[in-house]
Scaffold this motif. Sequence first.
Motif, mmCIF file in Angstrom:
data_model
loop_
_atom_site.group_PDB
_atom_site.id
_atom_site.type_symbol
_atom_site.label_atom_id
_atom_site.label_comp_id
_atom_site.label_asym_id
_atom_site.label_seq_id
_atom_site.Cartn_x
_atom_site.Cartn_y
_atom_site.Cartn_z
ATOM 1 N N ARG A 148 -4.878 0.480 -10.429
ATOM 2 C CA ARG A 148 -4.291 1.305 -9.370
ATOM 3 C C ARG A 148 -3.098 2.093 -9.891
ATOM 4 N NH1 ARG A 148 -8.646 1.666 -6.482
ATOM 5 N NH2 ARG A 148 -9.197 -0.199 -5.313
ATOM 6 N N ARG A 149 -2.291 1.500 -10.768
ATOM 7 C CA ARG A 149 -1.167 2.244 -11.350
ATOM 8 C C ARG A 149 -1.673 3.443 -12.141
ATOM 9 N NH1 ARG A 149 1.055 -2.881 -12.357
ATOM 10 N NH2 ARG A 149 0.339 -2.859 -14.517
ATOM 11 N N ARG A 150 -2.749 3.259 -12.885
ATOM 12 C CA ARG A 150 -3.293 4.365 -13.674
ATOM 13 C C ARG A 150 -3.905 5.434 -12.768
ATOM 14 N NH1 ARG A 150 -7.302 3.226 -17.893
ATOM 15 N NH2 ARG A 150 -6.427 5.045 -18.933
ATOM 16 N N GLU A 151 -4.577 5.007 -11.695
ATOM 17 C CA GLU A 151 -5.121 5.981 -10.741
ATOM 18 C C GLU A 151 -3.999 6.805 -10.115
ATOM 19 O OE1 GLU A 151 -9.184 4.865 -8.542
ATOM 20 O OE2 GLU A 151 -7.526 3.544 -8.022
ATOM 21 N N LEU A 152 -2.955 6.110 -9.664
ATOM 22 C CA LEU A 152 -1.835 6.793 -9.025
ATOM 23 C C LEU A 152 -1.142 7.720 -10.014
ATOM 24 C CD1 LEU A 152 0.055 7.196 -6.618
ATOM 25 C CD2 LEU A 152 1.354 5.193 -7.386
ATOM 26 N N ASP B 181 10.530 6.584 -2.902
ATOM 27 C CA ASP B 181 10.429 7.365 -4.137
ATOM 28 C C ASP B 181 9.120 8.137 -4.187
ATOM 29 O OD1 ASP B 181 12.901 6.438 -5.018
ATOM 30 O OD2 ASP B 181 12.022 4.731 -6.087
ATOM 31 N N ILE B 182 8.026 7.486 -3.825
ATOM 32 C CA ILE B 182 6.728 8.147 -3.801
ATOM 33 C C ILE B 182 6.719 9.246 -2.741
ATOM 34 C CG2 ILE B 182 4.266 7.852 -3.300
ATOM 35 C CD1 ILE B 182 5.015 6.770 -5.986
ATOM 36 N N GLU B 183 7.266 8.950 -1.583
ATOM 37 C CA GLU B 183 7.308 9.950 -0.512
ATOM 38 C C GLU B 183 8.110 11.173 -0.939
ATOM 39 O OE1 GLU B 183 8.792 7.581 2.709
ATOM 40 O OE2 GLU B 183 6.765 7.289 3.527
ATOM 41 N N ALA B 184 9.222 10.942 -1.644
ATOM 42 C CA ALA B 184 10.030 12.064 -2.120
ATOM 43 C C ALA B 184 9.248 12.913 -3.122
ATOM 44 C CB ALA B 184 11.310 11.537 -2.762
ATOM 45 N N LEU B 185 8.476 12.265 -3.998
ATOM 46 C CA LEU B 185 7.653 13.010 -4.955
ATOM 47 C C LEU B 185 6.577 13.830 -4.230
ATOM 48 C CD1 LEU B 185 6.819 10.765 -8.051
ATOM 49 C CD2 LEU B 185 7.899 13.011 -8.057
ATOM 50 N N LEU B 186 5.953 13.239 -3.228
ATOM 51 C CA LEU B 186 4.916 13.953 -2.490
ATOM 52 C C LEU B 186 5.505 15.140 -1.748
ATOM 53 C CD1 LEU B 186 2.760 10.983 -1.091
ATOM 54 C CD2 LEU B 186 2.482 12.289 -3.207
ATOM 55 N N ASP B 187 6.714 14.978 -1.238
ATOM 56 C CA ASP B 187 7.394 16.112 -0.596
ATOM 57 C C ASP B 187 7.636 17.233 -1.605
ATOM 58 O OD1 ASP B 187 7.462 14.763 1.804
ATOM 59 O OD2 ASP B 187 9.519 14.047 1.547
ATOM 60 N N THR C 272 -3.489 7.955 1.374
ATOM 61 C CA THR C 272 -4.291 7.500 0.237
ATOM 62 C C THR C 272 -3.402 7.171 -0.954
ATOM 63 O OG1 THR C 272 -6.233 8.775 0.924
ATOM 64 C CG2 THR C 272 -6.096 8.136 -1.405
ATOM 65 N N LEU C 273 -2.453 8.054 -1.243
ATOM 66 C CA LEU C 273 -1.558 7.839 -2.382
ATOM 67 C C LEU C 273 -0.581 6.699 -2.120
ATOM 68 C CD1 LEU C 273 -0.942 11.582 -3.272
ATOM 69 C CD2 LEU C 273 -2.220 9.913 -4.623
ATOM 70 N N ARG D 219 0.959 0.863 -2.902
ATOM 71 C CA ARG D 219 1.055 -0.523 -2.430
ATOM 72 C C ARG D 219 0.193 -1.444 -3.295
ATOM 73 N NH1 ARG D 219 0.785 2.072 2.646
ATOM 74 N NH2 ARG D 219 -1.452 1.642 2.807
ATOM 75 N N GLU D 220 -1.019 -1.014 -3.585
ATOM 76 C CA GLU D 220 -1.927 -1.841 -4.374
ATOM 77 C C GLU D 220 -1.453 -1.987 -5.819
ATOM 78 O OE1 GLU D 220 -5.650 0.091 -3.872
ATOM 79 O OE2 GLU D 220 -5.746 -0.322 -1.729
#
Length: 321
Positions: A44-48, A92-98, A110-111, A116-117
Amino acid sequence: MPPLQQRLLPPEQEMADSVRQRAEAVQGHVEGTEMAARRGATFRRRELGKELRRLREKNGLTILEAAEGLGFSDAKLSRVETGNNSLPRVADIEALLDRYGVTDIDDRETLLALHRESRTSDWWRPYRSVMPSGLHTYVGLEMDARAMRAWNAQVVFGLLQTENYARAMFMTAKPVEETTTAFVEDNTRVRMGRQQVITRRDDPLELRVVLDESALRRIIGGPEIMREQYEAVAELCSLDNVTVQVLPQSLATYRAEDNFIVLDFDGGLDSVVALDNSTNSYTDKKGEVWKHNRRFDAMREGALPPTETPRFLKELARELV
């Protein structure tokens, strides 16, 4: 099963059943954990990471520009993109997506679900403190792989080792490395637990191994342990997903200098080359993957056919005194 029916089983089926029974016993080495499930936290880390890198490049940003002002370094973001690390906070992820302009609710969820996974605990986490640097990441890759090709010249490849062989290896190093008995036992448990990737009933790893004859002749723990090890390798060869070939010392053919492993994955993830040495380093650079696949193919073509492996092992066992 009645004795007569059991005797009528084909030898290959009897050997495969023996391997399965031993695999069920191995599960007890890491009790209370979810073992060898495909697509664990490392996957999952590699997918993300792959998706975050795609989004960054789509926006024309460098890693330095993407991380600027978000509370983490560009070096950390680089490790996230390669799947080596995860960002600890959802914010942190939300800030990147923004920053990347991801506004669609389904895409964001999805991301975030991948994040989380990627933060879940793998079965080997309790043993992380005794694992060599980098090995925990490699074990995650190993668990998630679809197929593996491995070359070993010094000792029997780890996924083929018996418990007694593995323990004897760690015990031999114990006085030199000044490790404890607990260290030896924990590392033996980890090695046995890792073998579930080839013996699990659902979607087992496709494993191809080329062993140098010297790896099989090197005595670990004594003749009885070696006989048991030879028998175990022969039994594993009876599994449809396992192929082991031996490169005889008498053949003047190509041999790679270092042990290595090539792992292939589903889900569009790049193949990885892992160097099986003290650094436990790995790379997904296409040139390195191509080079090591070429090396493996050369040794596979030079080795004895897979059907000759059980016979070769029996001859080695007879030579033991």
